[in-house]
Enzyme design. Structure first.
Site, PDB file in Angstrom:
ATOM      1  N   GLY A  23      24.619  78.661 117.220  1.00  0.00           N
ATOM      2  CA  GLY A  23      23.194  78.961 117.187  1.00  0.00           C
ATOM      3  C   GLY A  23      22.368  78.066 116.281  1.00  0.00           C
ATOM      4  O   GLY A  23      21.343  78.498 115.757  1.00  0.00           O
ATOM      5  N   SER A  24      22.780  76.792 116.129  1.00  0.00           N
ATOM      6  CA  SER A  24      21.954  75.915 115.292  1.00  0.00           C
ATOM      7  C   SER A  24      20.611  75.649 115.977  1.00  0.00           C
ATOM      8  O   SER A  24      19.590  75.490 115.302  1.00  0.00           O
ATOM      9  CB  SER A  24      22.677  74.605 114.969  1.00  0.00           C
ATOM     10  OG  SER A  24      22.788  73.795 116.102  1.00  0.00           O
ATOM     11  N   MET A  30      26.852  79.643 127.426  1.00  0.00           N
ATOM     12  CA  MET A  30      27.882  78.964 128.210  1.00  0.00           C
ATOM     13  C   MET A  30      28.206  79.658 129.531  1.00  0.00           C
ATOM     14  O   MET A  30      29.377  79.812 129.886  1.00  0.00           O
ATOM     15  CB  MET A  30      29.156  78.818 127.360  1.00  0.00           C
ATOM     16  CG  MET A  30      28.937  78.133 126.024  1.00  0.00           C
ATOM     17  SD  MET A  30      28.133  76.534 126.186  1.00  0.00           S
ATOM     18  CE  MET A  30      29.537  75.563 126.711  1.00  0.00           C
ATOM     19  N   ARG A  31      27.164  80.079 130.247  1.00  0.00           N
ATOM     20  CA  ARG A  31      27.387  80.782 131.500  1.00  0.00           C
ATOM     21  C   ARG A  31      26.336  80.377 132.529  1.00  0.00           C
ATOM     22  O   ARG A  31      25.183  80.142 132.150  1.00  0.00           O
ATOM     23  CB  ARG A  31      27.174  82.284 131.251  1.00  0.00           C
ATOM     24  CG  ARG A  31      28.379  83.080 131.352  1.00  0.00           C
ATOM     25  CD  ARG A  31      28.195  84.440 130.727  1.00  0.00           C
ATOM     26  NE  ARG A  31      29.284  84.631 129.816  1.00  0.00           N
ATOM     27  CZ  ARG A  31      30.532  84.869 130.204  1.00  0.00           C
ATOM     28  NH1 ARG A  31      30.819  84.989 131.478  1.00  0.00           N
ATOM     29  NH2 ARG A  31      31.494  84.990 129.326  1.00  0.00           N
ATOM     30  N   HIS A  85      20.667  70.664 127.251  1.00  0.00           N
ATOM     31  CA  HIS A  85      21.997  70.124 127.585  1.00  0.00           C
ATOM     32  C   HIS A  85      22.230  68.816 126.822  1.00  0.00           C
ATOM     33  O   HIS A  85      21.343  67.958 126.786  1.00  0.00           O
ATOM     34  CB  HIS A  85      22.097  69.888 129.095  1.00  0.00           C
ATOM     35  CG  HIS A  85      23.452  69.416 129.511  1.00  0.00           C
ATOM     36  ND1 HIS A  85      24.536  70.271 129.588  1.00  0.00           N
ATOM     37  CD2 HIS A  85      23.909  68.186 129.829  1.00  0.00           C
ATOM     38  CE1 HIS A  85      25.601  69.573 129.951  1.00  0.00           C
ATOM     39  NE2 HIS A  85      25.246  68.311 130.107  1.00  0.00           N
TER      40      HIS A  85
HETATM   41  C1  GRF Z   1      24.021  72.348 122.103  1.00  0.00           C
HETATM   42  O1  GRF Z   1      24.579  71.088 121.948  1.00  0.00           O
HETATM   43  C2  GRF Z   1      23.404  72.485 123.461  1.00  0.00           C
HETATM   44  O2  GRF Z   1      22.940  71.269 123.969  1.00  0.00           O
HETATM   45  C3  GRF Z   1      24.530  72.975 124.313  1.00  0.00           C
HETATM   46  O3  GRF Z   1      25.273  73.819 123.452  1.00  0.00           O
HETATM   47  C4  GRF Z   1      25.111  73.422 122.106  1.00  0.00           C
HETATM   48  C5  GRF Z   1      24.735  74.631 121.302  1.00  0.00           C
HETATM   49  O4  GRF Z   1      24.812  74.397 119.942  1.00  0.00           O
HETATM   50  N1  GRF Z   1      24.051  73.585 125.514  1.00  0.00           N
HETATM   51  P1  GRF Z   1      24.260  75.480 118.917  1.00  0.00           P
HETATM   52  O5  GRF Z   1      24.989  76.790 119.184  1.00  0.00           O
HETATM   53  O6  GRF Z   1      22.778  75.612 119.114  1.00  0.00           O
HETATM   54  O7  GRF Z   1      24.597  74.946 117.565  1.00  0.00           O
END
Ligand code: GRF
Length: 200
Positions: free
Chosen positions: A11-12, A90-91, A109
């Site tokens: 969740g960064s 991731m879905r 993405h």
């Molecule tokens: C990001 O790199 C985004 O592009 C991809 O998943 C990652 C999520 O990273 N879809 P975070 O959980 O926001 O750190």
């Protein structure tokens, strides 16, 4: 504008959107809900720290995608969510949510689409040997990372680059671009014309 962020892990990017709202870079935005499909994920803690409502669920506890998406849809409507932001969710999104939020759902993405769709886009780019990769924010359709492209940013792959160093460079770009795009949408600057996204 009320938004919901969907995330599955760290969740960064969620945190970057929260910061942009708190610092006033993103105006007139309320993060009304975090939706998470992994009940133990770090992103949930981040939301709780900010007192942002969370809806987390275990997909395998439901008969099918339509069943849990209906529940998610109820929560979104309860909170009056107008835009869904997928940030590391991731879905694939199914018809239940797509139907209600068509053109009101965006995804982030970590590649220059249409190259390197799906999982591990950063590893795919490194393995392929491209010299430039990047990030894409796009509207969501029924495909995997196939919807109309709103914005992209380049990231150079230098010699000796590792997955770790490249991921770091990609994240820096993501944390800037995602809040920016949310701002454009809230300000009504984005117009969808078929597959083409135009800036007003
Ligand atoms: C990001 O790199 C985004 O592009 C991809 O998943 C990652 C999520 O990273 N879809 P975070 O959980 O926001 O750190």
């Amino acid at each position: 504008m009320k938004i919901a962020v969907f995330a599955s892990g760290t969740g960064s990017n969620f945190a970057a959107v929260v910061e942009a709202v708190k610092e006033g870079r993103l105006k007139n935005i309320e993060i009304a809900l975090l939706v998470c499909d992994r009940p133990g994920a770090l992103v949930i803690k981040r939301a709780e720290q900010e007192s942002i409502p969370v809806f987390s669920f275990q997909p395998k506890e439901y008969p099918d995608k339509a069943a849990y998406e209906q529940l998610v849809l109820d929560k979104l409507q309860e909170q009056g969510v107008e835009l869904i932001v997928l940030a590391g969710y991731m879905r694939l999104i199914g018809p239940t949510l797509l139907h209600s939020y068509s053109s009101r759902m965006i995804n982030l993405h970590p590649s220059l689409l249409p190259a390197f769709t799906g999982k591990d886009a950063i590893g795919q780019a490194l393995d392929y040997g491209v010299k430039i990769t990047g990030i894409t924010v796009h509207f969501v359709d029924a495909g995997m990372d196939t919807g109309p492209i709103i914005a992209q940013r380049n990231v150079e792959i230098e010699s000796g680059e590792t997955k770790e160093t490249l991921s770091h460079k990609i994240q820096i770009q993501e944390h800037q671009l995602l809040p920016e795009v949310i701002g454009w949408i809230a300000e009504g600057k984005i117009k969808l014309n078929g597959r083409k996204v135009e800036m007003k």
